[in-house]
Design a protein around this motif. Structure first.
Motif, PDB file in Angstrom:
ATOM      1  N   GLU A 181      28.064   1.670  -5.034  1.00 41.14           N
ATOM      2  CA  GLU A 181      27.268   0.664  -5.720  1.00 41.14           C
ATOM      3  C   GLU A 181      25.901   1.225  -6.119  1.00 41.14           C
ATOM      4  O   GLU A 181      25.390   0.944  -7.220  1.00 41.14           O
ATOM      5  CB  GLU A 181      27.070  -0.550  -4.818  1.00 41.14           C
ATOM      6  N   LEU A 182      25.308   1.989  -5.219  1.00 42.17           N
ATOM      7  CA  LEU A 182      23.997   2.562  -5.514  1.00 42.17           C
ATOM      8  C   LEU A 182      24.077   3.548  -6.668  1.00 42.17           C
ATOM      9  O   LEU A 182      23.195   3.578  -7.531  1.00 42.17           O
ATOM     10  CB  LEU A 182      23.424   3.240  -4.263  1.00 42.17           C
ATOM     11  N   ARG A 183      25.133   4.375  -6.688  1.00 45.09           N
ATOM     12  CA  ARG A 183      25.299   5.309  -7.800  1.00 45.09           C
ATOM     13  C   ARG A 183      25.487   4.562  -9.124  1.00 45.09           C
ATOM     14  O   ARG A 183      24.923   4.948 -10.152  1.00 45.09           O
ATOM     15  CB  ARG A 183      26.485   6.231  -7.545  1.00 45.09           C
ATOM     16  N   TYR A 184      26.253   3.498  -9.086  1.00 48.72           N
ATOM     17  CA  TYR A 184      26.454   2.699 -10.291  1.00 48.72           C
ATOM     18  C   TYR A 184      25.123   2.136 -10.775  1.00 48.72           C
ATOM     19  O   TYR A 184      24.793   2.209 -11.972  1.00 48.72           O
ATOM     20  CB  TYR A 184      27.418   1.544 -10.009  1.00 48.72           C
ATOM     21  N   PHE A 185      24.370   1.556  -9.861  1.00 48.51           N
ATOM     22  CA  PHE A 185      23.108   0.930 -10.251  1.00 48.51           C
ATOM     23  C   PHE A 185      22.122   1.969 -10.777  1.00 48.51           C
ATOM     24  O   PHE A 185      21.448   1.743 -11.801  1.00 48.51           O
ATOM     25  CB  PHE A 185      22.482   0.170  -9.080  1.00 48.51           C
ATOM     26  N   VAL A 186      22.010   3.119 -10.104  1.00 50.26           N
ATOM     27  CA  VAL A 186      21.075   4.158 -10.551  1.00 50.26           C
ATOM     28  C   VAL A 186      21.434   4.626 -11.960  1.00 50.26           C
ATOM     29  O   VAL A 186      20.555   4.822 -12.810  1.00 50.26           O
ATOM     30  CB  VAL A 186      21.059   5.337  -9.564  1.00 50.26           C
ATOM     31  N   ALA A 187      22.719   4.782 -12.239  1.00 45.63           N
ATOM     32  CA  ALA A 187      23.139   5.214 -13.572  1.00 45.63           C
ATOM     33  C   ALA A 187      22.709   4.204 -14.633  1.00 45.63           C
ATOM     34  O   ALA A 187      22.176   4.569 -15.685  1.00 45.63           O
ATOM     35  CB  ALA A 187      24.649   5.422 -13.612  1.00 45.63           C
TER      36      ALA A 187
END
Length: 289
Positions: free
Chosen positions: A8-14
């Protein structure tokens, strides 16, 4: 309890960095609809709005900016943990000691020689970096220990052992009138009309105000000093990299600089502990100018 997953964090950062769901999905290698759903579900679970969406595009809310900062740090910590774990699982790997290029090679030689003389000493690989980069390399797991300098380097969160204390010098172009002096004060070098002090980045990456050139690398600084464009006040041991076109003059009232060996407090490595013991046993005398 709202546990967050690294996915989820990787998705949001992208999305937060691209400010465009299509580009973020392409960067992640997934389709856009599941990415949009994942971000909406994240907002619902946290009970906050992370993004403003309208026909013009996507923008971060204040809350979203907080999560972006925290998510980057969390993902960096996860990657560092994985990197340290892989390194710990390799008994043949050398220790990696990071230090800025141009730091005292005499101190480093003493440390490496003292460590190598110990029974069963693990080999040490020296990683050279630019000024101020040691902390990042230590935090992200690319290095096990670092040679750093108080008060200039970011020592927050590290354990340290003092190695030596030294004064500072002004690095000047050889032909400048100040280069002929036996010693200087900070007042002497602070406002030289034709030779402004070079500006290094602060710990947060920003530069202080002033007329001097912005520098980030020692090679750039060396060239600018040789050309008569700038001067800099630096630790005395940094004279090791000065050019024939430079002159180093002691600055008698400059704050003292403490060289330390630093390591993450979470380290349980016997090899790191052995290197720190070698460093602590050096009993290096303070550099007298």
């Amino acid at each position: 309890m709202h546990d967050l997953e690294t996915r989820e964090l990787r998705y949001f950062v992208a999305v937060a960095e691209e400010l465009h769901f299509g580009r973020a999905a392409e960067r992640l290698g997934i389709a856009q609809p599941p990415l949009s759903r994942a971000i909406s579900q994240l907002e619902k679970r946290l009970g906050v709005q992370l993004l403003d969406r309208d026909r013009r595009g996507v923008a971060l809310t204040d809350t979203g900016r907080v999560l972006l900062r925290e998510a980057r740090a969390a993902l960096d910590a996860v990657e560092a943990a994985a990197r340290r774990t892989r390194r710990a699982g390799d008994p043949k790997r050398p220790l990696v000691l990071v230090t800025k290029a141009g730091a005292s090679h005499e101190l480093l030689r003493q440390l490496l020689d003292a460590h190598a003389s110990e029974p069963d000493a693990v080999p040490v690989e020296v990683l050279l970096c630019e000024v101020g980069e040691q902390a990042g390399l230590l935090r992200d797991g690319h290095a096990d220990v670092a040679i750093m300098h108080r008060p200039f380097d970011d020592l927050a969160g590290f354990d340290t052992e003092n190695l030596c204390v030294e004064g500072q010098v002004a690095l000047l172009p050889a032909g400048h009138p100040l280069a002929a002096r036996d010693q200087l004060t900070l007042a002497d070098v602070r406002n030289v009309p034709d030779l402004p002090i070079a500006r290094w980045p602060r710990l947060d990456g920003t530069y202080p105000d002033g007329p001097g050139p912005e520098v980030r690398t020692q090679s750039k600084l060396a060239q600018l000093v040789a050309l008569g464009k700038t001067l800099l006040v630096i630790p005395a041991s940094s004279r090791a990299w000065q050019w024939p076109d430079h002159v180093a003059v002691p600055v008698v009232d400059a704050p003292e600089v403490t060289t330390v060996i630093a390591w993450p407090p979470s380290s349980r490595s016997p090899a790191v502990a052995a290197l720190v013991r070698s460093a602590a046993g050096l009993h290096i005398l303070s550099t007298q100018l």
